[in-house]
Scaffold this motif. Structure first.
Motif, mmCIF file in Angstrom:
data_model
loop_
_atom_site.group_PDB
_atom_site.id
_atom_site.type_symbol
_atom_site.label_atom_id
_atom_site.label_comp_id
_atom_site.label_asym_id
_atom_site.label_seq_id
_atom_site.Cartn_x
_atom_site.Cartn_y
_atom_site.Cartn_z
ATOM 1 N N GLY A 1 0.789 -1.223 0.000
ATOM 2 C CA GLY A 1 0.000 0.000 0.000
ATOM 3 C C GLY A 1 0.820 1.271 0.000
ATOM 4 N N GLN A 2 2.143 1.153 -0.184
ATOM 5 C CA GLN A 2 3.024 2.321 -0.197
ATOM 6 C C GLN A 2 3.669 2.476 -1.567
ATOM 7 N N PRO A 3 3.925 3.718 -1.997
ATOM 8 C CA PRO A 3 4.547 3.915 -3.320
ATOM 9 C C PRO A 3 5.962 3.371 -3.412
ATOM 10 N N ASN A 4 6.634 3.232 -2.260
ATOM 11 C CA ASN A 4 8.013 2.736 -2.244
ATOM 12 C C ASN A 4 8.137 1.427 -1.472
ATOM 13 N N GLY A 5 7.050 0.638 -1.460
ATOM 14 C CA GLY A 5 7.034 -0.596 -0.685
ATOM 15 C C GLY A 5 7.885 -1.707 -1.263
ATOM 16 N N ARG A 6 8.150 -1.683 -2.560
ATOM 17 C CA ARG A 6 9.064 -2.604 -3.233
ATOM 18 C C ARG A 6 8.630 -4.071 -3.178
ATOM 19 N N VAL A 7 7.327 -4.319 -3.073
ATOM 20 C CA VAL A 7 6.870 -5.710 -3.145
ATOM 21 C C VAL A 7 5.963 -5.951 -4.355
ATOM 22 N N VAL A 8 5.250 -4.931 -4.799
ATOM 23 C CA VAL A 8 4.356 -5.072 -5.949
ATOM 24 C C VAL A 8 5.198 -5.070 -7.219
ATOM 25 N N THR A 9 4.957 -6.046 -8.085
ATOM 26 C CA THR A 9 5.764 -6.174 -9.307
ATOM 27 C C THR A 9 5.048 -5.685 -10.552
ATOM 28 N N ALA A 10 3.738 -5.443 -10.470
ATOM 29 C CA ALA A 10 3.002 -4.975 -11.654
ATOM 30 C C ALA A 10 1.776 -4.191 -11.204
ATOM 31 N N TYR A 11 1.561 -3.060 -11.817
ATOM 32 C CA TYR A 11 0.408 -2.199 -11.524
ATOM 33 C C TYR A 11 -0.509 -2.140 -12.741
ATOM 34 N N PRO A 12 -1.816 -1.867 -12.553
ATOM 35 C CA PRO A 12 -2.536 -1.794 -11.277
ATOM 36 C C PRO A 12 -2.708 -3.177 -10.667
ATOM 37 N N LEU A 13 -2.971 -3.205 -9.355
ATOM 38 C CA LEU A 13 -3.041 -4.475 -8.635
ATOM 39 C C LEU A 13 -4.048 -4.388 -7.497
ATOM 40 N N VAL A 14 -4.724 -5.508 -7.238
ATOM 41 C CA VAL A 14 -5.510 -5.675 -6.020
ATOM 42 C C VAL A 14 -4.591 -6.307 -4.983
ATOM 43 N N PRO A 15 -4.237 -5.615 -3.884
ATOM 44 C CA PRO A 15 -3.407 -6.239 -2.855
ATOM 45 C C PRO A 15 -4.205 -7.296 -2.076
ATOM 46 N N GLY A 16 -3.567 -7.798 -1.026
ATOM 47 C CA GLY A 16 -4.192 -8.826 -0.205
ATOM 48 C C GLY A 16 -3.525 -10.166 -0.451
ATOM 49 N N ILE A 17 -2.559 -10.538 0.417
ATOM 50 C CA ILE A 17 -1.748 -11.725 0.140
ATOM 51 C C ILE A 17 -2.389 -13.017 0.632
ATOM 52 N N ASP A 18 -3.618 -12.949 1.136
ATOM 53 C CA ASP A 18 -4.342 -14.169 1.465
ATOM 54 C C ASP A 18 -5.841 -13.936 1.328
ATOM 55 N N LEU A 19 -6.582 -15.032 1.205
ATOM 56 C CA LEU A 19 -8.040 -14.945 1.075
ATOM 57 C C LEU A 19 -8.661 -16.290 1.427
ATOM 58 N N ALA A 20 -9.937 -16.236 1.807
ATOM 59 C CA ALA A 20 -10.739 -17.438 2.030
ATOM 60 C C ALA A 20 -12.146 -17.173 1.523
ATOM 61 N N GLY A 21 -12.744 -18.179 0.899
ATOM 62 C CA GLY A 21 -14.093 -18.023 0.376
ATOM 63 C C GLY A 21 -14.569 -19.287 -0.303
ATOM 64 N N GLU A 22 -15.560 -19.118 -1.226
ATOM 65 C CA GLU A 22 -16.120 -20.253 -1.936
ATOM 66 C C GLU A 22 -15.827 -20.142 -3.424
ATOM 67 N N VAL A 23 -15.605 -21.275 -4.042
ATOM 68 C CA VAL A 23 -15.392 -21.310 -5.485
ATOM 69 C C VAL A 23 -16.713 -21.001 -6.181
ATOM 70 N N ALA A 24 -16.720 -19.956 -7.002
ATOM 71 C CA ALA A 24 -17.912 -19.587 -7.765
ATOM 72 C C ALA A 24 -17.930 -20.279 -9.122
ATOM 73 N N GLU A 25 -16.761 -20.373 -9.759
ATOM 74 C CA GLU A 25 -16.638 -21.058 -11.046
ATOM 75 C C GLU A 25 -15.297 -21.792 -11.057
ATOM 76 N N SER A 26 -15.275 -22.957 -11.697
ATOM 77 C CA SER A 26 -14.044 -23.758 -11.699
ATOM 78 C C SER A 26 -13.901 -24.533 -12.997
ATOM 79 N N SER A 27 -12.671 -24.601 -13.484
ATOM 80 C CA SER A 27 -12.354 -25.491 -14.605
ATOM 81 C C SER A 27 -11.389 -26.576 -14.159
ATOM 82 N N ASP A 28 -11.299 -26.795 -12.829
ATOM 83 C CA ASP A 28 -10.436 -27.827 -12.260
ATOM 84 C C ASP A 28 -11.294 -28.749 -11.400
ATOM 85 N N ALA A 29 -11.271 -30.045 -11.710
ATOM 86 C CA ALA A 29 -12.145 -31.014 -11.038
ATOM 87 C C ALA A 29 -11.850 -31.144 -9.548
#
Length: 330
Positions: A51-79
């Motif tokens: 979230g900082q302009p000089n954070g040096r972790v983001v490799t490509a912009y624009p980006l949605v941050p958030g290095i983890d998530l939990a939820g439900e699969v809405a669509e899948s192409s993997d069995a």
């Protein structure tokens, strides 16, 4: 799926750095076999850097941050992950090179996903999140190196942070005597509630102006999510045959140490990487996070915020103004 959904975006252009909530569509998401309806994410130190302009972790912009998530699969192409499966994702490129968890929907490669273990809700999974996973990985690696409760006290540095607070709670409930290192006098009661047998002021752990290569042997082992000069001090005070699991750099990337703890006391320095951790080990650690390493007082360690409050939380975690864990409700 709605035609559009909200997401926190970071972007860097010729006009400057932007950190704001925008409406996205599925066409804005990166490729991947799984489209996930995100229920929760969390706030980690790396998210603060993103979230900082000089954070040096983001490799490509624009980006949605958030290095983890939990939820439900809405669509899948993997069995392996049919629609409706509850999953979690941490590490890999999520939130730094591949849009992550601060959005109502995320699309990720199926090989990054883990089925939510029985014993964890999506909210609890993100209460653990990357920080809890890192703490659990640190504990497991110390155990694999031979650590047992009867060997003596275990130091946890940065103990009020995400990794530190989880390490304190996990080690205490496994029967270890935990010494919690912190510079926050107001948080001693919190650390004792988590199970710390003693609280060690930061000044006691800081290296003197002319640090000695070796100090009095004090700790059987240590969990260090801080790094920097304090890590050198910790290494110098670990007992013969002990180990230090290091996972962070909040205290800096330099290590002003000597080889003496390693060659005179047989101390081991264990590097902890939660990003590229092999899937088999990753799954085993998450099973433990749903079992013996799930803190009994997990709820007391959690704060919860909406997406709108994430920018402020990004700043707070870098300034050391957070304790425990913040989950983000999507």
């Amino acid at each position: 799926m709605a035609a559009s959904f909200r997401a926190l975006i970071v972007d860097k252009t010729e006009e400057g750095f932007v950190r704001e909530i925008r409406e996205l569509t599925r066409e804005d998401l990166p490729p991947g076999e799984l489209l996930i309806r995100v229920r929760y994410s969390s706030v980690n130190y790396k998210d603060g850097l993103a979230g900082q302009p000089n954070g040096r972790v983001v490799t490509a912009y624009p980006l949605v941050p958030g290095i983890d998530l939990a939820g439900e699969v809405a669509e899948s192409s993997d069995a392996r992950f049919p629609a409706g499966s509850e999953v979690l994702v941490t590490g890999y490129g999520l939130g730094v090179s591949h849009s992550g968890g601060y959005a109502a929907y995320a699309r990720v490669p199926a090989d990054w996903a883990i089925r939510l273990p029985a014993g964890l809700t999506p909210r609890e999974a993100m209460a653990c999140g990357t920080a809890g996973f890192t703490a659990a990985l640190s504990v497991a690696r110390l155990e694999a190196a031979g650590l047992a409760p009867e060997h003596g006290p275990v130091l946890v540095t940065g103990a009020t942070g995400g990794v530190g607070s989880f390490a304190v709670a996990m080690l205490a409930q496994l029967g270890y005597r935990v010494a919690a290192g912190t510079g926050k006098a107001a948080e001693h009661a919190f650390l004792r509630e988590l199970g710390a047998a003693e609280v060690v002021p930061r000044e006691e752990l800081a290296p003197p102006e002319k640090p000695l290569p070796l100090g009095l042997p004090r700790w059987a082992a240590a969990v260090d999510p801080v790094g920097g000069p304090a890590l050198a001090r910790t290494l110098a005070t670990v007992r013969y045959g002990g180990a230090v699991a290091v996972s962070g750099l909040a205290g800096g990337t330099e290590l002003p140490a000597t080889v003496l703890p390693f060659i005179l006391r047989g101390v081991s320095l264990l590097g902890i990487d939660s990003v590229q951790c092999p899937m088999e080990e990753r799954q085993a650690i998450w099973q433990r996070l749903a079992g013996d390493l799930k803190p009994r007082r997990l709820e007391a360690m959690i704060g919860e915020i909406p997406l709108e409050d994430v920018p402020e939380a990004m700043d707070a975690i870098l300034q050391g103004r957070m304790r425990g864990r913040l989950v983000v409700r999507l």
